[in-house]
Enzyme design. Structure first.
Site, PDB file in Angstrom:
ATOM      1  N   SER A  60     -13.362   0.778 -15.559  1.00 33.05           N
ATOM      2  CA  SER A  60     -12.476   0.164 -15.176  1.00 33.05           C
ATOM      3  C   SER A  60     -12.845  -1.010 -14.481  1.00 33.05           C
ATOM      4  O   SER A  60     -12.012  -2.186 -14.640  1.00 33.05           O
ATOM      5  CB  SER A  60     -11.725   1.076 -14.045  1.00 33.05           C
ATOM      6  OG  SER A  60     -12.639   1.244 -12.918  1.00 33.05           O
ATOM      7  N   SER A 116     -16.220  -4.536  -8.983  1.00 32.48           N
ATOM      8  CA  SER A 116     -17.315  -4.081  -8.185  1.00 32.48           C
ATOM      9  C   SER A 116     -18.513  -4.223  -8.925  1.00 32.48           C
ATOM     10  O   SER A 116     -18.651  -4.639 -10.188  1.00 32.48           O
ATOM     11  CB  SER A 116     -16.969  -2.447  -8.379  1.00 32.48           C
ATOM     12  OG  SER A 116     -18.054  -1.599  -7.972  1.00 32.48           O
ATOM     13  N   TYR A 174     -15.217   5.117 -13.617  1.00 32.95           N
ATOM     14  CA  TYR A 174     -14.842   4.049 -12.534  1.00 32.95           C
ATOM     15  C   TYR A 174     -15.679   2.715 -13.171  1.00 32.95           C
ATOM     16  O   TYR A 174     -15.110   1.583 -12.970  1.00 32.95           O
ATOM     17  CB  TYR A 174     -15.732   4.523 -11.380  1.00 32.95           C
ATOM     18  CG  TYR A 174     -15.564   3.563 -10.018  1.00 32.95           C
ATOM     19  CD1 TYR A 174     -14.325   3.082  -9.551  1.00 32.95           C
ATOM     20  CD2 TYR A 174     -16.702   2.643  -9.897  1.00 32.95           C
ATOM     21  CE1 TYR A 174     -14.356   2.549  -8.388  1.00 32.95           C
ATOM     22  CE2 TYR A 174     -16.603   1.745  -8.842  1.00 32.95           C
ATOM     23  CZ  TYR A 174     -15.412   1.586  -8.153  1.00 32.95           C
ATOM     24  OH  TYR A 174     -15.344   0.778  -6.966  1.00 32.95           O
ATOM     25  N   GLN A 230     -20.590   7.726 -12.467  1.00 29.61           N
ATOM     26  CA  GLN A 230     -19.277   7.317 -12.406  1.00 29.61           C
ATOM     27  C   GLN A 230     -18.915   6.298 -13.423  1.00 29.61           C
ATOM     28  O   GLN A 230     -18.565   5.197 -13.365  1.00 29.61           O
ATOM     29  CB  GLN A 230     -18.726   6.816 -10.966  1.00 29.61           C
ATOM     30  CG  GLN A 230     -19.605   5.622 -10.553  1.00 29.61           C
ATOM     31  CD  GLN A 230     -19.070   5.102  -8.970  1.00 29.61           C
ATOM     32  OE1 GLN A 230     -18.318   5.645  -8.360  1.00 29.61           O
ATOM     33  NE2 GLN A 230     -19.674   4.204  -8.633  1.00 29.61           N
ATOM     34  N   CYS A 250       4.266   0.401  -1.292  1.00 30.49           N
ATOM     35  CA  CYS A 250       3.920   0.147  -2.726  1.00 30.49           C
ATOM     36  C   CYS A 250       2.993   1.097  -3.362  1.00 30.49           C
ATOM     37  O   CYS A 250       1.951   1.092  -3.132  1.00 30.49           O
ATOM     38  CB  CYS A 250       3.865  -1.253  -3.152  1.00 30.49           C
ATOM     39  SG  CYS A 250       3.285  -1.603  -4.803  1.00 30.49           S
ATOM     40  N   ASP A 251       3.412   1.713  -4.529  1.00 32.17           N
ATOM     41  CA  ASP A 251       2.427   2.488  -5.389  1.00 32.17           C
ATOM     42  C   ASP A 251       2.202   1.406  -6.564  1.00 32.17           C
ATOM     43  O   ASP A 251       3.262   1.280  -7.381  1.00 32.17           O
ATOM     44  CB  ASP A 251       3.049   3.716  -5.951  1.00 32.17           C
ATOM     45  CG  ASP A 251       2.023   4.420  -6.937  1.00 32.17           C
ATOM     46  OD1 ASP A 251       1.024   4.123  -7.326  1.00 32.17           O
ATOM     47  OD2 ASP A 251       2.162   5.809  -7.151  1.00 32.17           O
ATOM     48  N   VAL A 252       0.913   1.119  -6.772  1.00 35.22           N
ATOM     49  CA  VAL A 252       0.713  -0.135  -7.768  1.00 35.22           C
ATOM     50  C   VAL A 252       0.972   0.521  -9.213  1.00 35.22           C
ATOM     51  O   VAL A 252       0.934  -0.318 -10.071  1.00 35.22           O
ATOM     52  CB  VAL A 252      -0.602  -0.799  -7.597  1.00 35.22           C
ATOM     53  CG1 VAL A 252      -0.610  -1.716  -6.364  1.00 35.22           C
ATOM     54  CG2 VAL A 252      -1.978   0.262  -7.780  1.00 35.22           C
ATOM     55  N   ASP A 309       0.930  -1.162  -0.094  1.00 30.25           N
ATOM     56  CA  ASP A 309       0.182  -0.078   0.015  1.00 30.25           C
ATOM     57  C   ASP A 309       0.779   1.194   0.069  1.00 30.25           C
ATOM     58  O   ASP A 309       2.069   1.148   0.332  1.00 30.25           O
ATOM     59  CB  ASP A 309      -0.756  -0.058   1.309  1.00 30.25           C
ATOM     60  CG  ASP A 309      -1.954   0.819   1.054  1.00 30.25           C
ATOM     61  OD1 ASP A 309      -3.179   0.584   0.591  1.00 30.25           O
ATOM     62  OD2 ASP A 309      -1.787   2.090   1.315  1.00 30.25           O
TER      63      ASP A 309
END
Length: 227
Positions: free
Chosen positions: A131, A115, A128, A125, A34-36, A8
């Site tokens: 994605s 989601s 979103y 959205q 961590c930055d993914v 994270d």
């Protein structure tokens, strides 16, 4: 027991969770900042897991953000970051997971967080939703890996869940969507169900999580990509 490696951007929260996990067993928790969206950092996360424990069996690609604006009225909305975290990082995380699971030689499971927005149109959205829809179809397209490489790739599609992601949307959720908010425990149980394959749904399974229907599998999970 299970060993858990967390990644994270939030060092304080991540380290705190790793410490809690470690209380269940010495050395059972490891946090790696961590930055993914940065390939070097995401690769380092997996390498750190391998260096510490010598195997990778289960991977949950769970990073995600919201923060979308009305794209019909705001021309300079930069949606790249949203897509980079919600979709591109899931694809790269899955690639890395496959590599390290194959290296472990025992097979494994990859759970991608999508989601309900990936299954149902979301007029407030749309980026979103795009994605998360991408995560759903990407996951379904890897269903064949269960047979060919003993790697089961599945996805979870929760409704609105009690996390910081929905803090600014709670009134809209109640007034427009007429939805009650899911508890994180209920969603977490869904992860466990997918990891253990309790209902024998196999690779490409898409779990829907809502208060109305509980945890179930919409019929699309049968439409698997051909080899």
């Amino acid at each position: 027991g299970v060993k858990v490696v967390l990644g994270d951007t939030n060092k304080e929260s991540g380290s705190s969770v790793a410490e809690i996990i470690t209380t269940k067993g010495p050395g059972s928790g490891l946090f790696v900042q961590c930055d993914v969206t940065k390939d070097k950092e995401l690769s380092n996360l997996f390498q750190s897991a391998w260096d510490r424990y010598g195997r990778v069996d289960i991977v949950c690609n769970n990073a995600g953000i919201g923060g979308e604006v009305d794209i019909t009225s705001v021309l300079d909305f930069n949606y790249t970051k949203l897509l980079d975290i919600n979709l591109t990082a899931v694809i790269r995380g899955t690639q890395l997971a496959i590599h390290y699971i194959k290296k472990s030689g025992r097979g494994g499971v990859i759970v991608n967080t999508a989601s309900m927005a990936g299954l149902v149109p979301q007029y407030i959205q749309p980026v979103y939703a795009a994605s998360k829809g991408g995560v759903v179809h990407f996951t379904r397209s890897l269903a064949h890996l269960e047979q060919s490489q003993n790697i089961r790739v599945v996805a979870i599609c929760p409704g609105f869940t009690e996390t910081p992601l929905i803090d600014s949307l709670k009134e809209v959720i109640k007034s427009t969507f007429k939805e009650t908010i899911l508890s994180t425990d209920f969603v977490t149980d869904g992860f466990i169900e997918l990891i253990t394959d309790t209902h024998k749904k196999g690779g490409g399974a898409i779990m829907r999580v809502t208060n109305k229907l509980g945890r179930d599998y919409p019929s699309i999970h049968n439409r698997k990509a051909a080899l």
